[in-house]
Design a protein around this motif. Structure first.
Motif, PDB file in Angstrom:
ATOM      1  N   TYR A   1       0.816  -1.224   0.000  1.00 59.53           N
ATOM      2  CA  TYR A   1       0.000   0.000   0.000  1.00 59.53           C
ATOM      3  C   TYR A   1       0.844   1.266   0.000  1.00 59.53           C
ATOM      4  CZ  TYR A   1      -4.344  -2.530   0.354  1.00 59.53           C
ATOM      5  OH  TYR A   1      -5.419  -3.333   0.067  1.00 59.53           O
TER       6      TYR A   1
ATOM      7  N   GLN B   1       1.344   1.556  -3.624  1.00 53.85           N
ATOM      8  CA  GLN B   1       0.084   1.826  -4.320  1.00 53.85           C
ATOM      9  C   GLN B   1      -0.397   3.260  -4.142  1.00 53.85           C
ATOM     10  OE1 GLN B   1      -2.951  -1.225  -3.734  1.00 53.85           O
ATOM     11  NE2 GLN B   1      -4.543   0.344  -3.660  1.00 53.85           N
ATOM     12  N   THR B   2      -0.090   3.874  -2.993  1.00 53.48           N
ATOM     13  CA  THR B   2      -0.593   5.221  -2.698  1.00 53.48           C
ATOM     14  C   THR B   2       0.422   6.335  -2.984  1.00 53.48           C
ATOM     15  OG1 THR B   2       0.091   4.975  -0.377  1.00 53.48           O
ATOM     16  CG2 THR B   2      -2.184   4.374  -0.941  1.00 53.48           C
ATOM     17  N   GLU B   3       1.552   5.983  -3.575  1.00 53.92           N
ATOM     18  CA  GLU B   3       2.609   6.978  -3.821  1.00 53.92           C
ATOM     19  C   GLU B   3       2.098   8.197  -4.586  1.00 53.92           C
ATOM     20  OE1 GLU B   3       7.014   4.913  -3.959  1.00 53.92           O
ATOM     21  OE2 GLU B   3       5.747   4.816  -5.740  1.00 53.92           O
TER      22      GLU B   3
ATOM     23  N   VAL C   1      -1.281   8.904  -5.431  1.00 55.95           N
ATOM     24  CA  VAL C   1      -2.598   9.435  -5.049  1.00 55.95           C
ATOM     25  C   VAL C   1      -2.576  10.122  -3.692  1.00 55.95           C
ATOM     26  CG1 VAL C   1      -3.878   7.786  -6.455  1.00 55.95           C
ATOM     27  CG2 VAL C   1      -3.281   7.197  -4.106  1.00 55.95           C
ATOM     28  N   ASN C   2      -1.689   9.695  -2.803  1.00 52.62           N
ATOM     29  CA  ASN C   2      -1.598  10.307  -1.472  1.00 52.62           C
ATOM     30  C   ASN C   2      -0.171  10.177  -0.948  1.00 52.62           C
ATOM     31  OD1 ASN C   2      -1.861  11.036   1.281  1.00 52.62           O
ATOM     32  ND2 ASN C   2      -4.006  10.392   1.308  1.00 52.62           N
TER      33      ASN C   2
ATOM     34  N   LEU D   1       0.308   9.807   2.957  1.00 51.35           N
ATOM     35  CA  LEU D   1      -0.004   8.466   3.445  1.00 51.35           C
ATOM     36  C   LEU D   1       1.092   7.483   3.058  1.00 51.35           C
ATOM     37  CD1 LEU D   1      -1.900   6.385   4.718  1.00 51.35           C
ATOM     38  CD2 LEU D   1      -3.134   6.264   2.528  1.00 51.35           C
ATOM     39  N   SER D   2       1.544   7.564   1.820  1.00 52.77           N
ATOM     40  CA  SER D   2       2.583   6.670   1.334  1.00 52.77           C
ATOM     41  C   SER D   2       3.868   6.828   2.129  1.00 52.77           C
ATOM     42  CB  SER D   2       2.854   6.942  -0.152  1.00 52.77           C
ATOM     43  OG  SER D   2       3.910   6.136  -0.627  1.00 52.77           O
TER      44      SER D   2
ATOM     45  N   GLU E   1      -5.002  10.388   7.523  1.00 55.72           N
ATOM     46  CA  GLU E   1      -5.214  10.275   6.081  1.00 55.72           C
ATOM     47  C   GLU E   1      -6.243   9.194   5.758  1.00 55.72           C
ATOM     48  OE1 GLU E   1      -3.961  12.244   3.688  1.00 55.72           O
ATOM     49  OE2 GLU E   1      -3.064  13.432   5.321  1.00 55.72           O
TER      50      GLU E   1
ATOM     51  N   TYR F   1     -10.849   7.887   3.798  1.00 53.90           N
ATOM     52  CA  TYR F   1     -11.163   6.762   2.925  1.00 53.90           C
ATOM     53  C   TYR F   1     -12.053   5.727   3.622  1.00 53.90           C
ATOM     54  CZ  TYR F   1      -7.190   8.499   0.188  1.00 53.90           C
ATOM     55  OH  TYR F   1      -6.329   9.281  -0.538  1.00 53.90           O
TER      56      TYR F   1
ATOM     57  N   ASN G   1     -14.076   3.736   1.285  1.00 48.93           N
ATOM     58  CA  ASN G   1     -13.341   3.242   0.125  1.00 48.93           C
ATOM     59  C   ASN G   1     -12.893   1.807   0.400  1.00 48.93           C
ATOM     60  OD1 ASN G   1     -11.583   2.691  -1.964  1.00 48.93           O
ATOM     61  ND2 ASN G   1     -10.707   4.753  -1.994  1.00 48.93           N
TER      62      ASN G   1
ATOM     63  N   LEU H   1      -9.249   0.263   0.095  1.00 43.18           N
ATOM     64  CA  LEU H   1      -8.246   0.382   1.152  1.00 43.18           C
ATOM     65  C   LEU H   1      -8.697  -0.328   2.426  1.00 43.18           C
ATOM     66  CD1 LEU H   1      -7.060   4.103   0.766  1.00 43.18           C
ATOM     67  CD2 LEU H   1      -5.990   2.037  -0.114  1.00 43.18           C
TER      68      LEU H   1
END
Length: 224
Positions: A14, A17-19, A21-22, A25-26, A85, A89, A92, A95
């Motif tokens: 994750y 995966q979140t690099e 988009v967020n 968080l990443s 963060e 979500y 969602n 996640l």
């Protein structure tokens, strides 16, 4: 406890995966991955050592204090970079695994405080702050100051377990990971072997009786 292979696998997945988009968080997930990797090694060393004598300065005592310090840093990263963060979500489902993992890690860090600062009587006075997901504020409770990590830790495991039941199938590796550590916490810290065995047995029974399909990779993770 913090640092299981399953936890690391999902943290890395994750974080990558979140690099885009967020990034916040990443970055928090990458920090947690690095810290928990180092922390897991120290936890393994501590488990292998003899019983600590807290009345004198020893390498064991230094190790335990380092573990507590790293745990406090991990809890800070989790509660300032990850949980706030993730609150954006909640609806969602993509996640869902990360939401469960974050709550599980919150409980894991508190588990370490109970085990190494209280059970082993290290008494570092490194009182962590507890974030309240509802409004995003952070507090230090009087109970924690008086060394009552037990109640917040039980509450944290309860929240992680409830979230796992809502979002993940019975045989999901992360759902089993929550149950496994809750069982370990109950055995190590509340001194309740019967309840510990009950939690573990129920988790295993539910997983084997589950009718939901599993991918080969998920099955291998669940068996670890």
């Amino acid at each position: 406890m913090v640092g299981s292979e399953v936890d690391h696998k999902y943290l890395g997945r994750y974080a990558k995966q979140t690099e885009n988009v967020n990034p916040v968080l990443s970055a928090g997930l990458y920090k947690l991955l690095g810290l928990s990797t180092l922390l897991s090694r120290k936890l393994l060393r501590a488990r292998k050592q003899r019983k600590l004598d807290p009345t004198r300065s020893t390498k064991s005592l230094d190790l335990y204090r380092h573990i507590i310090w790293m745990t406090r840093e991990g809890l800070t990263i989790l509660q300032t970079c990850v949980l706030p963060e993730l609150s954006n979500y909640k609806d969602n489902n993509s996640l869902a695994e990360l939401q469960v993992l974050a709550l599980k890690m919150n409980a894991s860090f508190l588990h370490i405080f109970v085990l190494f600062d209280h059970t082993y009587a290290t008494k570092t006075h490194m009182v962590p702050q507890l974030a309240l997901p509802e409004n995003g504020t952070t507090i230090t409770t009087p109970a924690l100051t008086q060394y009552a990590y037990m109640a917040p830790t039980i509450e944290a495991f309860t929240k992680a377990d409830q979230r796992a039941k809502q979002l993940l199938i019975c045989s999901h590796p992360l759902r089993l990971s929550v149950k496994l550590e809750w069982s370990a916490f109950t055995y190590d810290c509340t001194r309740d072997p019967a309840t510990s065995r009950m939690i573990a047995k129920k988790a295993v029974d539910e997983a084997f009786n589950s009718s939901e399909p599993m991918e080969d990779e998920a099955f291998e993770d669940a068996m670890e």
